[in-house]
Design an enzyme around this catalytic site. Structure first.
Site, short mmCIF file in Angstrom:
data_model
loop_
_atom_site.label_atom_id
_atom_site.label_comp_id
_atom_site.label_asym_id
_atom_site.label_seq_id
_atom_site.Cartn_x
_atom_site.Cartn_y
_atom_site.Cartn_z
N LYS A 126 0.88 -1.19 0.00
CA LYS A 126 0.00 0.00 0.00
C LYS A 126 0.90 1.22 0.00
O LYS A 126 2.04 1.16 0.47
CB LYS A 126 -0.87 0.01 1.26
CG LYS A 126 -2.06 0.95 1.18
CD LYS A 126 -3.25 0.29 0.50
CE LYS A 126 -4.36 1.27 0.19
NZ LYS A 126 -5.55 0.57 -0.34
N ASP A 166 -6.94 4.52 -4.68
CA ASP A 166 -7.63 4.30 -3.39
C ASP A 166 -8.27 5.65 -3.09
O ASP A 166 -8.51 6.44 -4.03
CB ASP A 166 -6.64 3.86 -2.29
CG ASP A 166 -7.35 3.40 -1.01
OD1 ASP A 166 -7.97 2.33 -1.03
OD2 ASP A 166 -7.31 4.13 0.01
P1 NDP Z 1 -13.06 7.63 -2.87
O1 NDP Z 1 -11.98 8.62 -2.68
O2 NDP Z 1 -13.64 7.41 -4.21
O3 NDP Z 1 -14.27 7.95 -1.86
C1 NDP Z 1 -14.07 7.99 -0.50
C2 NDP Z 1 -15.39 8.35 0.15
O4 NDP Z 1 -15.25 8.22 1.57
C3 NDP Z 1 -15.80 9.80 -0.10
O5 NDP Z 1 -17.19 9.88 -0.06
C4 NDP Z 1 -15.15 10.51 1.09
O6 NDP Z 1 -15.75 11.73 1.43
C5 NDP Z 1 -15.37 9.51 2.18
N1 NDP Z 1 -14.34 9.68 3.21
C6 NDP Z 1 -13.01 9.59 3.04
N2 NDP Z 1 -12.36 9.85 4.19
C7 NDP Z 1 -13.32 10.13 5.09
C8 NDP Z 1 -13.29 10.46 6.44
N3 NDP Z 1 -12.13 10.58 7.12
N4 NDP Z 1 -14.49 10.66 7.06
C9 NDP Z 1 -15.66 10.53 6.38
N5 NDP Z 1 -15.74 10.22 5.10
C10 NDP Z 1 -14.60 10.01 4.45
O7 NDP Z 1 -12.48 6.25 -2.26
P2 NDP Z 1 -12.99 4.78 -2.50
O8 NDP Z 1 -14.46 4.75 -2.66
O9 NDP Z 1 -12.13 4.16 -3.53
O10 NDP Z 1 -12.59 4.10 -1.11
C11 NDP Z 1 -13.48 3.99 0.00
C12 NDP Z 1 -13.00 2.89 0.93
O11 NDP Z 1 -12.96 1.64 0.23
C13 NDP Z 1 -11.58 3.07 1.48
O12 NDP Z 1 -11.52 2.50 2.76
C14 NDP Z 1 -10.73 2.23 0.53
O13 NDP Z 1 -9.51 1.83 1.10
C15 NDP Z 1 -11.67 1.05 0.33
N6 NDP Z 1 -11.42 0.22 -0.86
C16 NDP Z 1 -11.39 0.77 -2.10
C17 NDP Z 1 -11.21 -0.03 -3.20
C18 NDP Z 1 -11.27 0.52 -4.58
O14 NDP Z 1 -11.20 -0.28 -5.52
N7 NDP Z 1 -11.44 1.81 -4.77
C19 NDP Z 1 -10.93 -1.47 -3.06
C20 NDP Z 1 -11.06 -1.96 -1.71
C21 NDP Z 1 -11.26 -1.12 -0.66
P3 NDP Z 1 -14.96 13.13 1.13
O15 NDP Z 1 -15.04 13.31 -0.34
O16 NDP Z 1 -15.69 14.13 1.92
O17 NDP Z 1 -13.55 12.92 1.63
O1 8G0 Z 2 -8.00 -1.97 -0.47
C1 8G0 Z 2 -7.86 -2.54 -1.53
O2 8G0 Z 2 -8.01 -3.78 -1.66
C2 8G0 Z 2 -7.55 -1.77 -2.76
C3 8G0 Z 2 -7.89 -0.43 -2.81
C4 8G0 Z 2 -7.63 0.27 -3.97
C5 8G0 Z 2 -7.02 -0.35 -5.05
C6 8G0 Z 2 -6.64 -1.67 -4.95
C7 8G0 Z 2 -5.97 -2.34 -6.12
O3 8G0 Z 2 -4.89 -2.88 -5.98
O4 8G0 Z 2 -6.57 -2.34 -7.18
C8 8G0 Z 2 -6.93 -2.39 -3.82
#
Ligand code: NDP
Ligand code: 8G0
Length: 447
Positions: A126, A166
């Site tokens: 990461k 992420d």
């Molecule tokens: P994005 O940046 O697309 O969206 C994040 C969302 O979470 C936004 O709505 C953001 O709001 C909110 N957020 C972030 N930080 C905070 C905080 N401290 N308090 C409240 N709200 C918060 O990210 P993703 O959707 O990609 O990721 C969301 C979660 O999923 C993370 O934990 C990530 O690690 C996990 N994840 C993502 C994957 C992926 O493929 N994208 C894969 C597996 C896990 P704001 O805009 O206000 O910050």
């Molecule tokens: O948390 C995860 O598994 C994650 C989040 C964002 C990207 C990726 C990836 O390697 O595609 C994994």
């Protein structure tokens, strides 16, 4: 047993005392995996878990760049290469002001187990930066991404370490990062995933984490002879994961009541339907707006400033925003309101106490390392397509994603069944992931 767990955690705590999120993730794994190690001679006495909690390599670097007003800015960049026993390091990059070594070590540690669960050959890593993309111009984002990659490129490669997006890193950022890598190396390779569709990306990758989470939740509901049909669903977040989780819930006949961001949550008692979700996607992805602006278009909805959505009555909850966003009090409210299923889209969104409350109530609870693994799994499929110089159709990738989520669910059943028949998905995911990585580490000796 208790002593084994306590002495292990005391040692890890003394070495990482200023890293609460990392310790939280390690504790959860240790509590389920150590009892398994003690009962299995091949793993016992080899300090495998102690080796797993130490990153193989932790890289920290300066990122200097110039903002639009000509001022020189300095951020901190990281890449944590946690474990490469079963494949090259793989995991996302997070750009958020809260990023530090503890957050990235917890994410990298979780990633090792998650990637093993996908059945694909990927180790865990990461990275990211404390850079805050909010309010930055496209040019500032580009200059930052280029500066970040001008150092990171030394440590990554398609057979070494393959980053992705992420929080705060989407297709736009991956494009800028990829551009600089390609320029510096003079080669077009699958060194990053989450790429755009015309330059090596995989269909379904944008949807994969949210879709996969809902496929996993559907599998859990099936164990009770139930489904998403007619269910009230509360979702947190409004980013990549939340958006596509909502889309899949709608396709499976559920009703989405909430979405959120760090400013608060919106509650639409009529349900956020396909058309309203399209508005949210445009608002968040193109206009980079705030979720509160949903009310400008749909004034009958409510906006709850500074609050999380867990007080809204539902049968299914999908936390899809960030770590530690669902506390014990939230868990108790969800349970009181009749929630029967919680499936984590985010990484470690539920606190230890919240998980304990779900387990005590014996509801369906999936930890992110199982339920959100569809994202990294589809990144694995993107890597395969890049190596083959080929592109699968939407249906092909979606079917593979469904199969992978189903296999992960099976692994959880295999290792997670309690004596009374309750499926402890935390135990199941941790042990299944551990076994795969540990076997590879044992085969490769002390390295
Ligand atoms: P994005 O940046 O697309 O969206 C994040 C969302 O979470 C936004 O709505 C953001 O709001 C909110 N957020 C972030 N930080 C905070 C905080 N401290 N308090 C409240 N709200 C918060 O990210 P993703 O959707 O990609 O990721 C969301 C979660 O999923 C993370 O934990 C990530 O690690 C996990 N994840 C993502 C994957 C992926 O493929 N994208 C894969 C597996 C896990 P704001 O805009 O206000 O910050
Ligand atoms: O948390 C995860 O598994 C994650 C989040 C964002 C990207 C990726 C990836 O390697 O595609 C994994």
């Amino acid at each position: 047993m208790k002593q084994n767990i306590e002495s292990f955690l005391a040692m890890v705590t003394s070495r990482n005392s200023h890293e609460p999120e990392f310790l939280q993730a390690v504790e959860e794994v240790a509590e389920t995996v150590i009892p398994y190690i003690v009962e299995h001679d091949i793993y016992y006495g080899k300090n495998i878990l102690l080796r797993m909690v130490e990153p193989e390599r932790l890289i920290s670097f300066r990122v200097s760049w110039v903002d639009d007003s000509g001022e020189i800015q300095v951020n901190r960049g990281y890449r944590i290469q946690m474990n490469s026993a079963i494949g090259p390091y793989k995991g996302g990059l997070r750009f958020h002001p809260t990023v530090n070594a503890s957050i990235l070590k917890f994410l990298a540690f979780e990633q090792v187990f998650k990637n093993a669960l996908t059945t694909l050959p990927m180790g865990g890593g990461k990275g990211g930066s404390d850079f805050d993309p909010k309010g930055k111009s496209d040019n500032e984002i580009m200059r930052f991404c280029h500066a970040f990659m001008s150092e990171l490129f030394r440590y990554i490669g398609p057979n070494t370490d393959i980053p992705a997006g992420d929080i705060g890193v989407g297709t736009r950022e991956i494009g800028f990062l990829f551009g600089m890598y390609k320029k510096l190396r003079n080669e077009f390779t699958g060194v990053l995933t989450g790429k755009g569709m015309s330059w090596g990306g995989s269909l379904i990758r944008p949807e994969a984490t949210g879709y996969g989470n809902v496929y996993f939740a559907e599998k859990m509901l099936e164990t009770k002879g139930d489904s998403f049909k007619g269910k009230n669903v509360v979702i947190s977040g409004s980013g990549n994961v939340a958006q596509y989780a909502a889309e899949k819930v709608l396709q499976l006949g559920g009703k989405v009541l909430t979405l959120s961001d760090s400013g608060g949550y919106i509650y639409d008692s009529e349900g956020i339907d396909k058309e309203k979700l399209a508005f949210v996607m445009q608002l968040k992805n193109e206009k980079r707006g705030r979720i509160s602006e949903y009310l400008d278009k749909y004034p009958d909805a409510e906006f709850h400033k500074g609050k999380t959505p867990w007080g809204v009555k539902c049968e299914v909850a999908l936390p899809c925003a960030t770590q530690n966003e669902l506390h014990e009090e939230d868990a108790n409210i969800l349970l009181k309101n009749g929630c029967i299923c919680v499936s984590e889209g985010a990484n470690m969104p539920s606190t230890k106490e919240a998980i304990a409350a779900f387990h005590k109530a014996k509801i369906l609870f999936a930890p992110g390392k199982a339920s959100n693994a569809g994202g990294v799994a589809t990144s694995g499929l993107e890597m395969t397509q890049n190596s083959l110089r080929y592109k699968w159709t939407r249906e092909e990738v979606d079917n593979k994603l469904k199969d992978i989520m189903s296999d992960i669910h099976k692994s959880c059943l295999e290792y997670g069944k309690d004596d009374d028949g309750y499926i402890d998905y935390v135990k199941g995911a941790n042990i299944a992931g551990f076994v795969k990585v540990a076997d590879a580490m044992l085969a490769q000796g002390i390295v």
